[in-house]
Write an enzyme that holds these catalytic residues in place. Structure first.
Site, short mmCIF file in Angstrom:
data_model
loop_
_atom_site.label_atom_id
_atom_site.label_comp_id
_atom_site.label_asym_id
_atom_site.label_seq_id
_atom_site.Cartn_x
_atom_site.Cartn_y
_atom_site.Cartn_z
N HIS A 10 -53.55 31.66 -72.87
CA HIS A 10 -52.39 32.58 -72.81
C HIS A 10 -52.78 34.05 -72.75
O HIS A 10 -51.92 34.91 -72.63
CB HIS A 10 -51.49 32.37 -74.04
CG HIS A 10 -52.08 32.93 -75.30
ND1 HIS A 10 -52.95 32.24 -76.08
CD2 HIS A 10 -51.92 34.14 -75.90
CE1 HIS A 10 -53.30 32.98 -77.12
NE2 HIS A 10 -52.70 34.13 -77.04
C1 UD1 Z 1 -48.49 37.58 -77.93
C2 UD1 Z 1 -49.49 38.57 -78.50
C3 UD1 Z 1 -50.87 37.96 -78.52
C4 UD1 Z 1 -50.87 36.62 -79.23
C5 UD1 Z 1 -49.80 35.71 -78.63
C6 UD1 Z 1 -49.71 34.45 -79.44
C7 UD1 Z 1 -49.08 40.95 -78.06
C8 UD1 Z 1 -49.49 42.12 -77.26
N1 UD1 Z 1 -49.56 39.77 -77.66
O1 UD1 Z 1 -48.85 37.33 -76.59
O2 UD1 Z 1 -51.76 38.83 -79.20
O3 UD1 Z 1 -52.13 36.03 -79.07
O4 UD1 Z 1 -48.54 36.38 -78.68
O5 UD1 Z 1 -49.12 33.41 -78.76
O6 UD1 Z 1 -48.32 41.10 -78.99
N2 UD1 Z 1 -42.26 34.00 -73.68
C9 UD1 Z 1 -41.30 33.05 -73.61
N3 UD1 Z 1 -40.85 32.52 -74.79
C10 UD1 Z 1 -41.33 32.88 -76.01
C11 UD1 Z 1 -42.31 33.86 -76.05
C12 UD1 Z 1 -42.79 34.43 -74.88
O7 UD1 Z 1 -40.83 32.70 -72.55
O8 UD1 Z 1 -40.89 32.33 -77.03
C13 UD1 Z 1 -42.77 34.59 -72.41
C14 UD1 Z 1 -41.96 35.79 -71.94
O9 UD1 Z 1 -41.93 35.78 -70.55
C15 UD1 Z 1 -42.79 36.95 -72.37
C16 UD1 Z 1 -44.21 36.39 -72.19
O10 UD1 Z 1 -44.10 35.03 -72.58
O11 UD1 Z 1 -42.56 38.09 -71.61
C17 UD1 Z 1 -45.25 37.06 -73.03
O12 UD1 Z 1 -44.83 37.13 -74.39
P1 UD1 Z 1 -45.36 38.30 -75.34
O13 UD1 Z 1 -44.81 38.11 -76.69
O14 UD1 Z 1 -45.18 39.63 -74.67
O15 UD1 Z 1 -46.92 38.09 -75.35
P2 UD1 Z 1 -47.79 36.78 -75.55
O16 UD1 Z 1 -48.51 36.54 -74.28
O17 UD1 Z 1 -46.98 35.69 -76.13
N1 UDP Z 2 -50.62 26.50 -81.79
C1 UDP Z 2 -49.57 25.62 -81.97
N2 UDP Z 2 -49.06 24.99 -80.86
C2 UDP Z 2 -49.56 25.17 -79.62
C3 UDP Z 2 -50.64 26.08 -79.46
C4 UDP Z 2 -51.13 26.74 -80.57
O1 UDP Z 2 -49.11 25.41 -83.09
O2 UDP Z 2 -49.05 24.56 -78.66
C5 UDP Z 2 -51.14 27.20 -82.98
C6 UDP Z 2 -52.62 27.05 -83.18
O3 UDP Z 2 -52.91 25.86 -83.87
C7 UDP Z 2 -52.95 28.30 -83.98
C8 UDP Z 2 -51.97 29.32 -83.44
O4 UDP Z 2 -50.94 28.58 -82.79
O5 UDP Z 2 -52.68 28.10 -85.34
C9 UDP Z 2 -52.67 30.21 -82.47
O6 UDP Z 2 -51.73 30.96 -81.81
P1 UDP Z 2 -51.96 31.52 -80.34
O7 UDP Z 2 -53.06 30.79 -79.67
O8 UDP Z 2 -50.63 31.55 -79.70
O9 UDP Z 2 -52.35 33.04 -80.64
P2 UDP Z 2 -53.69 33.80 -81.06
O10 UDP Z 2 -54.28 33.10 -82.22
O11 UDP Z 2 -54.58 33.83 -79.85
O12 UDP Z 2 -53.21 35.16 -81.38
#
Ligand code: UD1
Ligand code: UDP
Length: 362
Positions: free
Chosen positions: A206
């Site tokens: 992601h």
């Molecule tokens: C965010 C965090 C990242 C973290 C990740 C965990 C920042 C800058 N990034 O990244 O550090 O590792 O969360 O998963 O804060 N979206 C959906 N549904 C949701 C959430 C997101 O559709 O419930 C889609 C939307 O199009 C959104 C895109 O994902 O614009 C990105 O979501 P965003 O929260 O901006 O960043 P992540 O890539 O999730």
């Molecule tokens: N995770 C989850 N379901 C998924 C993918 C990840 O519960 O489908 C959990 C994973 O076990 C870990 C956390 O989400 O505890 C990590 O989050 P993510 O990879 O979104 O973000 P990051 O740690 O890179 O910020």
């Protein structure tokens, strides 16, 4: 009574906050209120964690997610400030490095409220990562910094942060891994429902640097297809960000044709998938460590990582995604892995953090 406001917004923060909130709930001298910024909002990116992990329902849900980073952070900051003015907490608690972390941190310090940062001191030294900006700023404005590792403590000291503000707490994600490992067995059906046989590779993806660059994303899709062609079963719970980008770049069909793509899963299912995998391939920060917690080797689809200890002891390898030949990385694993040791604390980080918060407020 110590009044704490916890600010969360993204999936990994729910998991981290679950462990600390559980410790807080067991005490009678702390009151915690939770603000959910709404950064993650799909049921399987948010609600499922509150339900499964018994996290108290947020007192506030701001519903601010899915937009550009500046807009998201700015709108969150504005709303959090209003709430902090009403609630007047003694301490604001933020986790990790997301936009929600930064918004919460800025709102707190501008009102002179004590700011505590959990997972302080992690560094990739790559300023192109939005997370690096978020955590550096948060660390430099926090009053109390809880670091999971000695490397993180050293990073903070090297940046001039006073040793007195830094507490080596261990990693709350290790607490969670230990606490939920057995509970995850209740989800054993997930393995039966998947078409993966006994031996599979678990993948998550992601990180913006991978998803937003079509060449890089395409190289990753090809790498996974190659693994699949070489008779590896591959399961990929797909982050919504990645799904959107794969669709946009016309890569989703190709990916779904070669590996088993599923929707994001809850934490307990994820732990079960991790524990039973033969290998984990990821660009997630949390999943790299969970691989180690569950004693599974990991390949990280990035050029650098904040969790450098795992590279040093050979349990994690960085992968040059464009170079391909992931199979050769896999075969070299076993000979380079040093014996497992507990480098992320003792599973007691949340207790340590909470007692330090109480001590600080005295
Ligand atoms: C965010 C965090 C990242 C973290 C990740 C965990 C920042 C800058 N990034 O990244 O550090 O590792 O969360 O998963 O804060 N979206 C959906 N549904 C949701 C959430 C997101 O559709 O419930 C889609 C939307 O199009 C959104 C895109 O994902 O614009 C990105 O979501 P965003 O929260 O901006 O960043 P992540 O890539 O999730
Ligand atoms: N995770 C989850 N379901 C998924 C993918 C990840 O519960 O489908 C959990 C994973 O076990 C870990 C956390 O989400 O505890 C990590 O989050 P993510 O990879 O979104 O973000 P990051 O740690 O890179 O910020």
């Amino acid at each position: 009574m110590l009044n704490i406001i916890t600010i969360v917004g993204a999936r990994p923060q729910f998991i981290k906050a679950a462990t600390v909130s559980r410790v807080i709930k067991a005490r009678n001298d702390i009151s915690e209120k939770i603000i959910h910024t709404g950064q993650h909002y799909d049921g399987n990116m948010s609600d499922i964690f509150f339900d499964e992990l018994n996290i108290p329902t947020p007192d506030y849900n701001l519903g601010i997610g899915g937009s550009f980073h500046g807009q998201m952070t700015g709108q969150q900051l504005e709303k959090i400030e209003t709430i902090l003015l009403q609630e007047k907490p003694d301490i604001v608690l933020v986790y990790g490095d997301t936009n929600s972390t930064l918004a919460g941190a800025l709102a707190a310090v501008k009102l002179n409220i004590t700011l505590a940062h959990i997972e302080a001191g992690l560094r990739s030294f790559n300023k192109k990562m939005p997370e690096e900006i978020n955590r550096v700023i948060t660390d430099h404005i926090a009053d109390l910094l809880f670091s999971p590792t000695e490397t993180a403590v050293e990073n903070l000291i090297n940046e001039g942060i006073s040793r007195e503000q830094i507490i080596l707490s261990g990693d709350v994600m290790y607490d969670a891994a230990l606490y939920y490992a057995d509970k995850a067995e209740s989800k054993a059906d997930v393995l039966k429902q998947l078409n993966i046989g006994g031996n599979y590779i678990l993948v998550t993806l992601h990180r913006a640097e991978n998803t937003d660059n079509p060449d890089r994303l395409s190289a990753i899709v090809n790498g996974l297809a190659e693994l699949s062609a070489n008779k590896h079963s591959v399961v990929l719970p797909l982050h919504p960000r990645t799904r959107k980008k794969l669709s946009e770049f016309g890569l989703l069909e190709n990916l779904c044709g070669s590996v088993q793509v599923i929707d994001p899963v809850g934490y307990l299912e994820m732990v079960l998938l991790e524990k039973n995998a033969s290998l984990i391939i990821t660009d997630s920060g949390g999943v790299q460590k969970e691989a180690y917690f569950h004693k599974i080797p990991c390949i990280t689809l990035r050029d650098e990582t904040e969790w450098v200890e795992l590279l040093d002891i050979g349990w994690n390898k960085l992968c040059d995604v464009k170079q391909g030949r992931w199979d050769s990385l896999i075969t070299r694993f076993a000979e380079q892995m040093q014996p497992w040791e507990p480098i992320y604390g003792t599973g007691n980080a949340a207790h340590h953090i909470v007692s330090q918060l109480v001590e600080y407020a005295r």
